[in-house]
Scaffold this motif. Structure first.
Motif, PDB file in Angstrom:
ATOM      1  N   VAL A 105      -8.133  -6.553  -5.705  1.00 22.27           N
ATOM      2  CA  VAL A 105      -7.679  -5.268  -5.167  1.00 22.27           C
ATOM      3  C   VAL A 105      -8.504  -4.171  -5.818  1.00 22.27           C
ATOM      4  O   VAL A 105      -8.605  -4.102  -7.039  1.00 22.27           O
ATOM      5  N   ASN A 106      -9.122  -3.309  -4.996  1.00 26.04           N
ATOM      6  CA  ASN A 106      -9.916  -2.212  -5.552  1.00 26.04           C
ATOM      7  C   ASN A 106      -9.287  -0.847  -5.297  1.00 26.04           C
ATOM      8  O   ASN A 106      -9.900   0.174  -5.543  1.00 26.04           O
ATOM      9  N   TRP A 107      -8.055  -0.810  -4.823  1.00 29.07           N
ATOM     10  CA  TRP A 107      -7.336   0.450  -4.617  1.00 29.07           C
ATOM     11  C   TRP A 107      -6.571   0.756  -5.901  1.00 29.07           C
ATOM     12  O   TRP A 107      -5.737  -0.030  -6.345  1.00 29.07           O
ATOM     13  N   ALA A 108      -6.847   1.915  -6.526  1.00 27.36           N
ATOM     14  CA  ALA A 108      -6.348   2.237  -7.867  1.00 27.36           C
ATOM     15  C   ALA A 108      -4.828   2.220  -7.985  1.00 27.36           C
ATOM     16  O   ALA A 108      -4.291   1.897  -9.036  1.00 27.36           O
ATOM     17  N   GLU A 109      -4.102   2.556  -6.931  1.00 21.59           N
ATOM     18  CA  GLU A 109      -2.639   2.589  -7.004  1.00 21.59           C
ATOM     19  C   GLU A 109      -2.010   1.245  -6.700  1.00 21.59           C
ATOM     20  O   GLU A 109      -0.796   1.112  -6.730  1.00 21.59           O
ATOM     21  N   GLY A 110      -2.802   0.238  -6.370  1.00 18.87           N
ATOM     22  CA  GLY A 110      -2.244  -1.043  -5.971  1.00 18.87           C
ATOM     23  C   GLY A 110      -1.847  -1.009  -4.505  1.00 18.87           C
ATOM     24  O   GLY A 110      -1.986   0.019  -3.831  1.00 18.87           O
ATOM     25  N   LEU A 111      -1.378  -2.114  -3.984  1.00 23.40           N
ATOM     26  CA  LEU A 111      -1.068  -2.230  -2.563  1.00 23.40           C
ATOM     27  C   LEU A 111       0.349  -2.751  -2.351  1.00 23.40           C
ATOM     28  O   LEU A 111       0.888  -3.464  -3.189  1.00 23.40           O
ATOM     29  N   SER A 112       0.907  -2.400  -1.208  1.00 23.45           N
ATOM     30  CA  SER A 112       2.200  -2.943  -0.796  1.00 23.45           C
ATOM     31  C   SER A 112       1.952  -4.218  -0.008  1.00 23.45           C
ATOM     32  O   SER A 112       1.124  -4.247   0.893  1.00 23.45           O
ATOM     33  N   LEU A 113       2.666  -5.252  -0.348  1.00 23.87           N
ATOM     34  CA  LEU A 113       2.583  -6.521   0.349  1.00 23.87           C
ATOM     35  C   LEU A 113       3.650  -6.516   1.438  1.00 23.87           C
ATOM     36  O   LEU A 113       4.823  -6.306   1.156  1.00 23.87           O
ATOM     37  N   ARG A 114       3.246  -6.707   2.681  1.00 26.65           N
ATOM     38  CA  ARG A 114       4.172  -6.609   3.818  1.00 26.65           C
ATOM     39  C   ARG A 114       4.297  -7.959   4.517  1.00 26.65           C
ATOM     40  O   ARG A 114       3.408  -8.787   4.471  1.00 26.65           O
ATOM     41  N   ILE A 124       7.514  -6.840   0.921  1.00 26.02           N
ATOM     42  CA  ILE A 124       7.978  -8.040   0.243  1.00 26.02           C
ATOM     43  C   ILE A 124       7.446  -8.131  -1.181  1.00 26.02           C
ATOM     44  O   ILE A 124       7.715  -9.100  -1.872  1.00 26.02           O
ATOM     45  N   GLY A 125       6.685  -7.145  -1.598  1.00 32.45           N
ATOM     46  CA  GLY A 125       6.157  -7.151  -2.959  1.00 32.45           C
ATOM     47  C   GLY A 125       5.033  -6.158  -3.102  1.00 32.45           C
ATOM     48  O   GLY A 125       4.813  -5.303  -2.244  1.00 32.45           O
ATOM     49  N   GLY A 126       4.305  -6.306  -4.195  1.00 30.90           N
ATOM     50  CA  GLY A 126       3.195  -5.422  -4.467  1.00 30.90           C
ATOM     51  C   GLY A 126       2.070  -6.173  -5.147  1.00 30.90           C
ATOM     52  O   GLY A 126       2.268  -7.244  -5.713  1.00 30.90           O
ATOM     53  N   VAL A 127       0.877  -5.593  -5.080  1.00 29.97           N
ATOM     54  CA  VAL A 127      -0.304  -6.176  -5.698  1.00 29.97           C
ATOM     55  C   VAL A 127      -0.942  -5.080  -6.536  1.00 29.97           C
ATOM     56  O   VAL A 127      -1.217  -3.994  -6.026  1.00 29.97           O
ATOM     57  N   GLY A 128      -1.174  -5.337  -7.812  1.00 26.67           N
ATOM     58  CA  GLY A 128      -1.719  -4.342  -8.725  1.00 26.67           C
ATOM     59  C   GLY A 128      -3.220  -4.188  -8.609  1.00 26.67           C
ATOM     60  O   GLY A 128      -3.931  -5.051  -8.070  1.00 26.67           O
ATOM     61  N   PHE A 129      -3.732  -3.087  -9.150  1.00 25.33           N
ATOM     62  CA  PHE A 129      -5.166  -2.810  -9.186  1.00 25.33           C
ATOM     63  C   PHE A 129      -5.882  -3.902  -9.960  1.00 25.33           C
ATOM     64  O   PHE A 129      -5.434  -4.353 -11.002  1.00 25.33           O
ATOM     65  N   ASN A 130      -6.994  -4.371  -9.423  1.00 25.84           N
ATOM     66  CA  ASN A 130      -7.850  -5.414 -10.004  1.00 25.84           C
ATOM     67  C   ASN A 130      -7.197  -6.797 -10.033  1.00 25.84           C
ATOM     68  O   ASN A 130      -7.727  -7.709 -10.642  1.00 25.84           O
ATOM     69  N   GLN A 131      -6.053  -6.955  -9.401  1.00 23.76           N
ATOM     70  CA  GLN A 131      -5.394  -8.264  -9.380  1.00 23.76           C
ATOM     71  C   GLN A 131      -6.191  -9.201  -8.484  1.00 23.76           C
ATOM     72  O   GLN A 131      -6.665  -8.821  -7.410  1.00 23.76           O
ATOM     73  N   TRP A 157       0.739  -9.400   3.941  1.00 25.01           N
ATOM     74  CA  TRP A 157      -0.311  -8.612   4.589  1.00 25.01           C
ATOM     75  C   TRP A 157      -0.538  -7.313   3.831  1.00 25.01           C
ATOM     76  O   TRP A 157       0.404  -6.672   3.393  1.00 25.01           O
ATOM     77  N   VAL A 158      -1.821  -6.931   3.684  1.00 24.34           N
ATOM     78  CA  VAL A 158      -2.208  -5.655   3.076  1.00 24.34           C
ATOM     79  C   VAL A 158      -3.202  -4.961   3.997  1.00 24.34           C
ATOM     80  O   VAL A 158      -3.850  -5.598   4.822  1.00 24.34           O
ATOM     81  N   LYS A 159      -3.317  -3.633   3.849  1.00 28.25           N
ATOM     82  CA  LYS A 159      -4.279  -2.857   4.629  1.00 28.25           C
ATOM     83  C   LYS A 159      -5.689  -3.289   4.271  1.00 28.25           C
ATOM     84  O   LYS A 159      -6.041  -3.417   3.101  1.00 28.25           O
ATOM     85  N   ALA A 160      -6.531  -3.525   5.261  1.00 26.95           N
ATOM     86  CA  ALA A 160      -7.919  -3.910   5.030  1.00 26.95           C
ATOM     87  C   ALA A 160      -8.681  -2.727   4.445  1.00 26.95           C
ATOM     88  O   ALA A 160      -8.320  -1.572   4.634  1.00 26.95           O
ATOM     89  N   GLY A 161      -9.758  -3.019   3.718  1.00 21.58           N
ATOM     90  CA  GLY A 161     -10.571  -1.983   3.120  1.00 21.58           C
ATOM     91  C   GLY A 161     -10.154  -1.652   1.703  1.00 21.58           C
ATOM     92  O   GLY A 161     -10.819  -0.876   1.020  1.00 21.58           O
ATOM     93  N   ASN A 162      -9.054  -2.231   1.233  1.00 20.56           N
ATOM     94  CA  ASN A 162      -8.571  -1.976  -0.111  1.00 20.56           C
ATOM     95  C   ASN A 162      -8.815  -3.164  -1.038  1.00 20.56           C
ATOM     96  O   ASN A 162      -8.297  -3.203  -2.144  1.00 20.56           O
TER      97      ASN A 162
END
Length: 169
Positions: A105-114, A124-131, A157-162
């Motif tokens: 993951v390269n998005w600094a705030e992390g991502l929402s897992l859907r 359904i969860g989250g993914v941290g930065f650099n995970q 599922w996460v947004k592409a580009g992150n």
């Protein structure tokens, strides 16, 4: 007669001054209110259990590496010849599905897992930065990516580009 006329003029200007002053005070109040950031909204589908699944700074992928009791870092292992180094993270032994690749993951705030590839789907969860993650597939419109958290069976599922592909060595 002059005294009554003077009182009338002074009263008139005083009334105008009070009205203008009140209008300016109200205008300044509302302009200052628009300059404040609104409070962060809390939605009914934001449950504490989702926040608890986000990686902490001491968990793998959450920033700092964690050590298990009885292990030492490389710098402290050189002091004695019998000390043990902490084991390095090994890639998951399971082979990747066809078309899948490793990433992070390269998005600094992390991502929402859907649960589904859209913004309104359940979190359904989250993914941290650099995970580290495994990118399994992309949606038909290439706007979403289906991922699996490395070292876990959790998929979503996460947004592409992150995310970015990690070169395996």
């Amino acid at each position: 007669m002059l005294s009554g006329f003077t009182k009338f003029i002074l009263g008139f200007f005083l009334a105008i001054a009070v009205l203008v002053g009140g209008g300016v005070a109200v205008a300044l109040y509302f302009m200052n209110r628009t300059g404040l950031a609104p409070a962060k909204p809390v939605f009914s589908n934001d449950s504490p259990s989702v926040k608890a699944q986000a990686p902490k700074a001491t968990e793998p992928g959450g920033g700092k590496p964690s050590l298990k009791p009885g292990t030492q870092t490389k710098s402290s292992s050189s002091s004695t010849s019998t000390s043990t180094e902490s084991p390095k993270a090994t890639p998951s032994p399971k082979p990747l599905p066809s078309g899948a690749y490793r990433g992070r993951v390269n998005w600094a705030e992390g991502l929402s897992l859907r649960s589904q590839p859209n913004q309104e789907a359940e979190k359904i969860g989250g993914v941290g930065f650099n995970q580290k993650i495994i990118i399994l597939s992309e949606s038909e419109d290439k706007a979403w990516q289906k991922i699996r958290l490395e070292g876990s069976e959790q998929e979503g599922w996460v947004k592409a580009g992150n995310t970015e592909k990690v070169n395996e060595q």
